[in-house]
Design a protein around this motif. Structure first.
Motif, mmCIF file in Angstrom:
data_model
loop_
_atom_site.group_PDB
_atom_site.id
_atom_site.type_symbol
_atom_site.label_atom_id
_atom_site.label_comp_id
_atom_site.label_asym_id
_atom_site.label_seq_id
_atom_site.Cartn_x
_atom_site.Cartn_y
_atom_site.Cartn_z
ATOM 1 N N THR A 12 86.829 28.075 -25.925
ATOM 2 C CA THR A 12 86.678 26.931 -25.013
ATOM 3 C C THR A 12 86.218 25.679 -25.751
ATOM 4 O OG1 THR A 12 86.226 28.343 -23.104
ATOM 5 C CG2 THR A 12 85.435 26.069 -22.984
ATOM 6 N N TYR A 13 85.363 25.840 -26.752
ATOM 7 C CA TYR A 13 84.782 24.701 -27.456
ATOM 8 C C TYR A 13 85.281 24.647 -28.904
ATOM 9 C CZ TYR A 13 81.607 24.464 -23.479
ATOM 10 O OH TYR A 13 81.096 24.355 -22.219
ATOM 11 N N LEU A 71 71.955 34.029 -34.929
ATOM 12 C CA LEU A 71 72.625 32.992 -34.143
ATOM 13 C C LEU A 71 71.713 32.438 -33.061
ATOM 14 C CD1 LEU A 71 76.295 34.289 -33.770
ATOM 15 C CD2 LEU A 71 75.361 32.635 -35.384
ATOM 16 N N LEU A 72 70.868 33.277 -32.486
ATOM 17 C CA LEU A 72 69.898 32.798 -31.506
ATOM 18 C C LEU A 72 68.918 31.816 -32.152
ATOM 19 C CD1 LEU A 72 68.842 32.994 -28.609
ATOM 20 C CD2 LEU A 72 67.486 34.980 -29.314
ATOM 21 N N THR A 73 68.472 32.148 -33.349
ATOM 22 C CA THR A 73 67.563 31.261 -34.074
ATOM 23 C C THR A 73 68.240 29.927 -34.391
ATOM 24 O OG1 THR A 73 66.422 33.159 -35.068
ATOM 25 C CG2 THR A 73 66.177 31.035 -36.176
ATOM 26 N N GLU A 74 69.483 29.977 -34.825
ATOM 27 C CA GLU A 74 70.214 28.760 -35.119
ATOM 28 C C GLU A 74 70.431 27.919 -33.867
ATOM 29 O OE1 GLU A 74 72.641 25.769 -36.904
ATOM 30 O OE2 GLU A 74 70.977 27.023 -37.555
ATOM 31 N N ALA A 75 70.680 28.567 -32.738
ATOM 32 C CA ALA A 75 70.889 27.833 -31.497
ATOM 33 C C ALA A 75 69.639 27.049 -31.098
ATOM 34 C CB ALA A 75 71.289 28.797 -30.383
ATOM 35 N N VAL A 76 68.479 27.681 -31.173
ATOM 36 C CA VAL A 76 67.240 26.986 -30.812
ATOM 37 C C VAL A 76 66.958 25.869 -31.804
ATOM 38 C CG1 VAL A 76 64.760 27.236 -30.457
ATOM 39 C CG2 VAL A 76 66.318 28.984 -29.607
ATOM 40 N N ARG A 77 67.258 26.101 -33.077
ATOM 41 C CA ARG A 77 67.064 25.024 -34.061
ATOM 42 C C ARG A 77 67.934 23.823 -33.685
ATOM 43 N NH1 ARG A 77 69.185 22.343 -38.053
ATOM 44 N NH2 ARG A 77 71.236 23.326 -37.772
ATOM 45 N N ARG A 78 69.157 24.067 -33.332
ATOM 46 C CA ARG A 78 70.061 22.961 -32.952
ATOM 47 C C ARG A 78 69.575 22.264 -31.687
ATOM 48 N NH1 ARG A 78 76.370 24.155 -33.613
ATOM 49 N NH2 ARG A 78 76.460 25.004 -35.712
ATOM 50 N N GLU A 80 76.360 17.849 -26.739
ATOM 51 C CA GLU A 80 76.774 16.633 -27.444
ATOM 52 C C GLU A 80 75.979 16.418 -28.721
ATOM 53 O OE1 GLU A 80 76.995 11.770 -26.755
ATOM 54 O OE2 GLU A 80 76.453 13.093 -25.098
ATOM 55 N N ARG A 81 74.674 16.594 -28.650
ATOM 56 C CA ARG A 81 73.818 16.273 -29.794
ATOM 57 C C ARG A 81 73.515 17.467 -30.688
ATOM 58 N NH1 ARG A 81 69.038 12.919 -26.650
ATOM 59 N NH2 ARG A 81 70.383 11.450 -25.486
ATOM 60 N N GLY A 82 73.539 18.670 -30.117
ATOM 61 C CA GLY A 82 73.171 19.851 -30.891
ATOM 62 C C GLY A 82 74.314 20.801 -31.169
ATOM 63 N N ARG A 83 75.450 20.584 -30.503
ATOM 64 C CA ARG A 83 76.628 21.447 -30.659
ATOM 65 C C ARG A 83 76.313 22.899 -30.306
ATOM 66 N NH1 ARG A 83 80.056 18.470 -29.504
ATOM 67 N NH2 ARG A 83 81.789 19.453 -30.642
ATOM 68 N N VAL A 84 75.573 23.057 -29.204
ATOM 69 C CA VAL A 84 75.293 24.366 -28.619
ATOM 70 C C VAL A 84 75.807 24.339 -27.182
ATOM 71 C CG1 VAL A 84 73.542 26.053 -27.951
ATOM 72 C CG2 VAL A 84 73.236 24.697 -30.025
ATOM 73 N N ALA A 85 76.638 25.289 -26.813
ATOM 74 C CA ALA A 85 77.172 25.362 -25.458
ATOM 75 C C ALA A 85 76.329 26.311 -24.618
ATOM 76 C CB ALA A 85 78.629 25.819 -25.476
ATOM 77 N N LEU A 86 75.742 25.779 -23.559
ATOM 78 C CA LEU A 86 74.952 26.539 -22.601
ATOM 79 C C LEU A 86 75.541 26.305 -21.209
ATOM 80 C CD1 LEU A 86 71.469 25.438 -23.984
ATOM 81 C CD2 LEU A 86 72.653 27.573 -24.492
ATOM 82 N N SER A 87 75.175 27.121 -20.248
ATOM 83 C CA SER A 87 75.676 26.948 -18.884
ATOM 84 C C SER A 87 74.794 25.957 -18.137
ATOM 85 C CB SER A 87 75.689 28.286 -18.139
ATOM 86 O OG SER A 87 76.554 29.201 -18.770
ATOM 87 N N ALA A 103 66.525 21.940 -30.708
ATOM 88 C CA ALA A 103 65.399 21.091 -31.085
ATOM 89 C C ALA A 103 65.866 19.839 -31.802
ATOM 90 C CB ALA A 103 64.429 21.893 -31.958
ATOM 91 N N VAL A 104 66.851 19.982 -32.686
ATOM 92 C CA VAL A 104 67.395 18.831 -33.410
ATOM 93 C C VAL A 104 68.014 17.832 -32.441
ATOM 94 C CG1 VAL A 104 69.208 18.118 -35.032
ATOM 95 C CG2 VAL A 104 67.729 20.063 -35.590
ATOM 96 N N ALA A 105 68.616 18.333 -31.360
ATOM 97 C CA ALA A 105 69.258 17.460 -30.382
ATOM 98 C C ALA A 105 68.264 16.503 -29.739
ATOM 99 C CB ALA A 105 69.923 18.294 -29.296
ATOM 100 N N LEU A 106 66.990 16.853 -29.773
ATOM 101 C CA LEU A 106 65.970 16.000 -29.159
ATOM 102 C C LEU A 106 65.258 15.100 -30.154
ATOM 103 C CD1 LEU A 106 64.314 18.608 -26.762
ATOM 104 C CD2 LEU A 106 66.281 17.132 -26.360
ATOM 105 N N SER A 107 65.599 15.248 -31.428
ATOM 106 C CA SER A 107 64.884 14.478 -32.464
ATOM 107 C C SER A 107 65.536 13.115 -32.683
ATOM 108 C CB SER A 107 64.877 15.268 -33.765
ATOM 109 O OG SER A 107 66.192 15.506 -34.217
#
Length: 392
Positions: free
Chosen positions: A33-34, A379-386, A349-356, A388-392
């Motif tokens: 999808t993405y 992958l879970l760890t990488e998702a949370v890192r992204r 948009e900012r972190g490139r993590v797709a959530l519902s 957090a980065v999306a908010l920086s």
């Protein structure tokens, strides 16, 4: 994306056996999808290989050319044996079952038996978005009974919804999600008995979506709705699809309590032509021989729930998350972050993590996201890192 450690094919935890490269070879919705730079933790697909017995059953069927129309009661008998062993429930009567294409299409067929056009269907919001989509598409109307602040059934809210639903004297149904999607709440026997009593008082028929029933924490227990006192006129939909990652092999079962047997007997004969015969073979093998694999996944999910709680506390402490006992989904309250009604759009948009997006789950969902835990810890760890980065 930062380098993610390679998976270990012989790891006892199935969630750790596939690498990101392995997963990106998949052509299903989750992975196509993405764009490839997006980490998908949204739709309910698990990042696991199939259990060996399921692979063997499918392979043998294809080699034999056993790819015709479904028949027989093997699936129902396997589920009855599973329910007896896992949930100590002897009440799953094979003669009160019907094969249906999948859980949501089965719900549609059951609701057609119990309600008519324009009739109300009560749901506990926030709840699985297809509840809204399928119910309204079949010309029924949704009546919401919001969950409580503790994400459990609010019985005052539920009674109010029942009262509104039957106010005109017509038929009404209650679509119970058990375990609850997206919150992961596992309803206890007392709660389910209270549901049955309340539904009986108002003449509301209960239809339980129990697709996530096998996927509970190792220290938790699942209670089938039809096993509690007062649920004799209820109906349930179950499937092996979520627990063993078989969504692409369509099959499910509709179950009736003793007082609902005549209702289920009215289901059109052609509905039973909709499930995949190969799907039924796969689901039957999973229920009969996939128990050890399932328990390994449940253990991995327990680990991931603890990991997610720790990662959020470290990287996104304002996000509210309460690890739940059921499903492989995490419901995150992102309202303190000030990202508006759709934080999923920001993380994408900012972190490139797709959530519902939480708003899709109805009233009470705005400002939340649903995260799929059924992936590797890396992958879970990488998702949370992204995130957090999306908010920086």
């Amino acid at each position: 994306m930062d380098p993610v450690p390679c998976a270990t094919p012989d790891d006892p935890n199935p969630l750790r056996r596939l690498s990101l490269d392995d997963l990106r070879r998949r052509t299903s919705m989750k992975w196509r999808t993405y764009p490839a730079d997006v980490l998908p933790l949204w739709v309910a697909e698990m990042d696991v290989p199939l259990p060996g017995p399921v692979v063997a059953a499918i392979t043998d069927a294809v080699a034999l050319g056993d790819t015709g129309y479904p028949a027989g009661t093997a699936y129902a008998r396997a589920l009855a044996d599973f329910a007896r062993a896992r949930w100590h429930w002897d009440g799953l009567a094979v003669e009160r079952t019907a094969i249906v294409p999948d859980v949501m299409l089965g719900i549609v067929e059951v609701l057609k038996l119990l309600t008519g056009p324009g009739d109300p269907v009560v749901v506990n919001c926030p709840v699985y978005p297809p509840f809204y989509q399928f119910v309204t598409h079949m010309d029924r109307r949704v009546v919401e009974a919001p969950l409580g602040a503790d994400l459990r059934i609010d019985f005052a809210s539920l009674e109010g919804a029942f009262r509104r639903a039957v106010a005109d004297g017509g038929r009404a149904a209650y679509l119970l999600c058990s375990p609850h999607n997206p919150t992961g709440t596992v309803h206890g026997a007392g709660e389910l008995s209270a549901v049955a009593a309340l539904a009986g008082r108002y003449g509301v028929r209960v239809v339980a979506d129990e697709i996530h029933a096998p996927v509970v924490a190792l220290d938790a227990g699942f209670v089938p709705y039809l096993s509690v006192p007062g649920a004799e006129d209820g109906l349930s939909l179950m499937s092996a699809s979520k627990a063993w990652n078989l969504a692409g092999l369509k099959a499910a079962l509709a179950l009736a309590g003793p007082a609902a047997a005549d209702d289920l007997a009215r289901i059109p004969e052609e509905v039973g032509h909709g499930p995949s015969h190969v799907g039924i073979i796969a689901h039957t093998a999973a229920l009969r021989d996939g128990g050890d694999w399932l328990d390994a996944v449940r253990g991995g999910l327990d680990d991931n729930r603890r990991l997610l709680a720790r990662l959020l506390a470290e990287r996104l402490p304002q996000v509210r998350y309460h690890p739940a006992a059921g499903t492989y989904l995490a419901w995150l309250d992102c309202r303190p972050l000030g990202l508006g009604d759709d934080p999923a759009a920001v993380f994408l948009e900012r972190g490139r993590v797709a959530l519902s997006p939480g708003a899709d789950f109805g009233t009470g969902g705005a400002g939340h996201v649903r995260l799929n835990l059924a992936t590797s810890p890396e992958l879970l760890t990488e998702a949370v890192r992204r995130m957090a980065v999306a908010l920086s």
